[in-house]
Structure formats: structure tokens, C-alpha cells
Scaffold this active site. Structure first.
Site, PDB file in Angstrom:
ATOM      1  CB  SER A 216      13.370   2.900   4.259  1.00  0.00           C
ATOM      2  OG  SER A 216      13.865   2.476   4.931  1.00  0.00           O
TER       3      SER A 216
ATOM      4  CE1 TYR B 273      14.521   0.963  -0.254  1.00  0.00           C
ATOM      5  CE2 TYR B 273      15.058   2.108   1.506  1.00  0.00           C
ATOM      6  CZ  TYR B 273      14.005   1.085   0.910  1.00  0.00           C
ATOM      7  OH  TYR B 273      13.491   0.723   1.974  1.00  0.00           O
TER       8      TYR B 273
HETATM    9  N1  LIG Z   1      12.290  -5.143   4.494  1.00  0.00           N
HETATM   10  C1  LIG Z   1      12.558  -3.799   4.907  1.00  0.00           C
HETATM   11  O1  LIG Z   1      13.965  -4.389   5.290  1.00  0.00           O
HETATM   12  C2  LIG Z   1      12.413  -2.917   4.639  1.00  0.00           C
HETATM   13  C3  LIG Z   1      12.889  -1.515   5.645  1.00  0.00           C
HETATM   14  C4  LIG Z   1      12.339  -0.290   5.181  1.00  0.00           C
HETATM   15  C5  LIG Z   1      11.399  -0.053   4.357  1.00  0.00           C
HETATM   16  N2  LIG Z   1      11.057  -0.825   3.948  1.00  0.00           N
HETATM   17  C6  LIG Z   1      10.016  -0.858   3.186  1.00  0.00           C
HETATM   18  O2  LIG Z   1       8.368  -1.491   3.693  1.00  0.00           O
HETATM   19  C7  LIG Z   1       7.853  -1.585   2.570  1.00  0.00           C
HETATM   20  C8  LIG Z   1       7.503  -3.207   2.284  1.00  0.00           C
HETATM   21  O3  LIG Z   1       9.023  -3.943   1.418  1.00  0.00           O
HETATM   22  P1  LIG Z   1       8.604  -5.309   2.442  1.00  0.00           P
HETATM   23  O4  LIG Z   1      10.227  -5.100   2.810  1.00  0.00           O
HETATM   24  O5  LIG Z   1       8.060  -6.318   2.555  1.00  0.00           O
HETATM   25  O6  LIG Z   1       9.642  -6.041   0.176  1.00  0.00           O
HETATM   26  P2  LIG Z   1       8.597  -7.289  -0.622  1.00  0.00           P
HETATM   27  O7  LIG Z   1       8.297  -8.800   0.333  1.00  0.00           O
HETATM   28  O8  LIG Z   1       9.827  -7.305  -1.748  1.00  0.00           O
HETATM   29  O9  LIG Z   1       7.464  -5.936  -1.134  1.00  0.00           O
HETATM   30  C9  LIG Z   1       7.396  -5.228  -1.749  1.00  0.00           C
HETATM   31  C10 LIG Z   1       5.975  -5.425  -1.581  1.00  0.00           C
HETATM   32  O10 LIG Z   1       5.412  -4.617  -2.915  1.00  0.00           O
HETATM   33  C11 LIG Z   1       4.741  -4.867  -4.355  1.00  0.00           C
HETATM   34  N3  LIG Z   1       5.305  -3.604  -4.868  1.00  0.00           N
HETATM   35  C12 LIG Z   1       6.449  -3.346  -5.479  1.00  0.00           C
HETATM   36  N4  LIG Z   1       6.108  -2.918  -6.935  1.00  0.00           N
HETATM   37  C13 LIG Z   1       5.465  -2.564  -7.341  1.00  0.00           C
HETATM   38  C14 LIG Z   1       4.701  -1.794  -8.375  1.00  0.00           C
HETATM   39  N5  LIG Z   1       4.845  -1.642  -9.344  1.00  0.00           N
HETATM   40  N6  LIG Z   1       3.484  -1.861  -8.038  1.00  0.00           N
HETATM   41  C15 LIG Z   1       3.015  -2.327  -7.329  1.00  0.00           C
HETATM   42  N7  LIG Z   1       2.702  -2.986  -6.441  1.00  0.00           N
HETATM   43  C16 LIG Z   1       4.450  -3.561  -6.075  1.00  0.00           C
HETATM   44  C17 LIG Z   1       5.858  -6.062  -4.640  1.00  0.00           C
HETATM   45  O11 LIG Z   1       4.720  -6.992  -5.364  1.00  0.00           O
HETATM   46  P3  LIG Z   1       4.580  -6.978  -6.540  1.00  0.00           P
HETATM   47  O12 LIG Z   1       5.844  -7.346  -6.924  1.00  0.00           O
HETATM   48  O13 LIG Z   1       4.005  -8.393  -6.937  1.00  0.00           O
HETATM   49  O14 LIG Z   1       4.472  -6.164  -7.426  1.00  0.00           O
HETATM   50  C18 LIG Z   1       5.624  -6.023  -2.855  1.00  0.00           C
HETATM   51  O15 LIG Z   1       4.186  -6.346  -2.408  1.00  0.00           O
HETATM   52  C19 LIG Z   1       8.634  -1.188   1.089  1.00  0.00           C
HETATM   53  O16 LIG Z   1       8.339   0.257   0.475  1.00  0.00           O
HETATM   54  C20 LIG Z   1       9.726  -0.708   1.097  1.00  0.00           C
HETATM   55  O17 LIG Z   1      11.143  -0.394   0.750  1.00  0.00           O
HETATM   56  C21 LIG Z   1      11.076  -2.464   3.775  1.00  0.00           C
END
Ligand SMILES: NC(=O)c1ccc[n+]([C@@H]2O[C@H](COP(=O)([O-])OP(=O)(O)OC[C@H]3O[C@@H](n4cnc5c(N)ncnc54)[C@H](OP(=O)(O)O)[C@@H]3O)[C@@H](O)[C@H]2O)c1
Length: 255
Positions: free
Chosen positions: A138, A151
Site C-alpha cells: 500500500s 497497519y
Molecule cells: N482497499 C484499499 O483502499 C487498499 C489500499 C491499499 C492496499 N490495500 C491492500 O489490498 C489488499 C486487499 O484488500 P481489500 O481492500 O481488497 O480488502 P478486503 O475486501 O477486506 O479483502 C481482504 C482479503 O484478505 C483476506 N484475509 C484477511 N485476513 C486473512 C487471513 N488471516 N488469511 C487469509 N486471508 C485473509 C480476506 O478474506 P477472509 O476474511 O475470508 O479471510 C479478503 O479476501 C490488502 O492487503 C490491503 O491491505 C487495500
């Protein structure tokens, strides 16, 4: 290197948000797509919807489960060509209300979850003389931000890890792509009750990721303007950076 086959893909964080959109985007394009997260029922439903999606539920923080899952994927498909490591959690934490269990959990999932996955795919990729590892960090990993003490350090660590792996693993024929999103409209950001500049859809984010992966880019940033501004902030002196962030966010006010 130009366009290429995706081969056998493994995605962590595939049950929601960016990972889910990416899995659906490459479904039918890749040979096989192993989808992992903790929510097994959601993954099973995606498998039923998909042509090439296959559910492999796991908790990325569990080292032995990650290794066992990767071995199961390798046995079934013959190997992992592309590992897209996106599992992660975000929970705001005010610095004055430090919560060590939250900080450890964030590090266990966001950072060691990726470490566990890289450790599991490396032997197979080395043995086959190549592979591609994609690490979703990120732009929040570049500088300190309010409520980000749990985070932000996990993402800073991932940026460093991805750069180090990229420099060294080219010697084994393994490419590493660092993905640094800004704000993407996923369940993760629903807790953010502030304006999120440049907020983009998961479909657009997945397309940007795929474009970068196809070109084997070292790093992928989206949306461009917001992430470029955050990266540029790295050249600001600390005092000015802190002043600017306090002014924009209202953080640091005396209570
Ligand atoms: N959205 C943003 O604005 C943003 C910005 C920068 C970076 N990111 C990064 O992008 C990535 C995806 O995030 P997102 O925004 O798509 O969030 P999200 O919709 O909450 O998805 C997160 C995913 O990670 C999985 N996860 C969480 N804990 C886990 C564990 N212990 N073991 C296995 N899977 C796990 C969740 O599935 P389960 O809960 O089913 O396990 C879900 O599939 C993350 O690394 C996040 O930090 C997001």
C-alpha cells in the site's frame, strides 16, 4: 518482456475486494486459479460461478497451513506460476490508544502472511527455474499516517521485502511485482469515515494489476495521481510533512 500466459495462479485474499475482482478477471484466462482466504463458503460459491477457480481456504498467518495448501495446489496443477499475495486486514488504531494485540495480528496477517506464502512457493519456483510473485502492499507504507500505527508498518515492511526479493530472486528467474494501491472501494475501507481521494473500483484496480503483471512490471501504483503525490511526499522534510498531514487530517490536536 511482452504479453504472456498466466499459467497456474494462486491468489490470497481472493474472497473479497481487490483479490476477488482479480480472480474473476483472470477466470478462464489463466490455466487454473487457486483462490485462498479464510471464508471457505465464499470461495466455494466463487468456484461454482467460475470456469477455472478452485477453492483452497486457509489462514495466511498459519505457516504450516500455508505450506500444506501450496503443496496441495502444486500436486493438483503441477506448480504455481504466479502467486498474487493480497490477503490483508486494516483497522484504524489511534496512537494514544495503542493495542498490542491488534498490532501483532496486523503483522501476523499482512506481513508474515506474505512471508509464509513466499516461503511456500519459492522451492517449487526455484526447481522449475522461474515464477512470478506479486505482493500487494500500500502507499500507506511510505510515510507515517494518522491511525495507521498497526497497519502502516506492515505495509512498509512489505515494500522493503518486495524490493529485496526482486533484487535477489531475478537470479532464480523469479520476477517480483510490488503493487501499491491508494484507496480502492472494498469492504476494508468501509470503516474510513473520511474523504478518500481518488477512490477507485475493485474492477479498475484488478485491471491495473493485471496490466502490470502481464508486463512483469517491478511496481504497479493506482490511482496514479494520488499515489504519485504520496510517493512525492517522501522528499518533504519531516517537520513540513507532519505539519501538512496534521493540517489536512486534523490529527495531533491537543486534547
Ligand atoms: N482497499 C484499499 O483502499 C487498499 C489500499 C491499499 C492496499 N490495500 C491492500 O489490498 C489488499 C486487499 O484488500 P481489500 O481492500 O481488497 O480488502 P478486503 O475486501 O477486506 O479483502 C481482504 C482479503 O484478505 C483476506 N484475509 C484477511 N485476513 C486473512 C487471513 N488471516 N488469511 C487469509 N486471508 C485473509 C480476506 O478474506 P477472509 O476474511 O475470508 O479471510 C479478503 O479476501 C490488502 O492487503 C490491503 O491491505 C487495500
Amino acid at each position: 518482456m511482452g504479453e504472456r500466459r498466466l499459467g497456474n495462479v494462486w491468489i490470497t485474499g481472493a474472497s473479497s475486494g481487490i483479490g476477488e475482482s482479480f480472480a474473476r478477471l483472470i477466470d478462464g484466462v489463466a490455466d487454473n486459479v487457486a483462490i485462498s482466504a479464510r471464508a471457505g463458503q465464499k470461495l466455494d460459491a466463487m468456484q461454482r460461478d467460475g470456469d477455472t477457480l478452485i477453492s483452497f481456504p486457509l489462514d495466511v498467518a498459519n505457516e504450516s497451513a500455508v505450506t500444506a495448501t501450496v503443496r496441495a495446489i502444486e500436486n493438483r496443477f503441477g506448480g504455481v506460476d504466479l502467486a498474487v499475495l493480497g490477503a490483508g486486514v486494516w483497522q484504524p488504531m489511534p496512537a494514544a490508544a495503542m493495542d498490542l494485540s491488534q498490532m501483532r495480528r496486523a503483522m501476523d496477517i499482512n506481513y508474515f502472511g506474505v512471508v509464509n506464502a513466499v516461503n511456500a512457493v519459492l522451492p517449487g519456483m526455484k526447481a522449475r527455474g522461474g515464477g512470478h510473485i506479486v505482493i500487494v502492499a500500500s502507499v500507506a507504507g511510505y510515510r507515517g499516517l494518522p491511525t495507521s500505527a498497526a497497519y502502516g508498518p506492515t505495509k512498509a515492511a512489505l515494500i522493503h521485502l518486495a524490493e529485496t526479493l526482486a533484487i535477489e530472486l531475478s537470479g532464480c528467474g523469479i520476477d517480483v511485482t510490488l503493487v501499491n494501491p491508494g484507496f480502492v472501494d472494498t469492504p476494508m475501507v468501509k470503516v474510513n469515515h473520511y474523504n478518500m481521494p481518488g477512490l477507485m473500483s475493485t474492477d479498475d484496480a484488478a485491471k491495473k494489476m493485471l496490466a502490470g503483471i502481464m508486463k512483469r512490471k517491478e511496481a504497479v501504483f493506482f490511482p496514479l495521481v494520488f499515489t504519485s503525490l504520496i510517493r512525492l511526499s517522501n522528499i518533504l522534510p519531516h517537520r513540513f510533512y507532519y505539519w501538512a498531514v496534521r493540517r489536512v487530517t486534523g490529527a495531533g490536536k491537543r486534547r
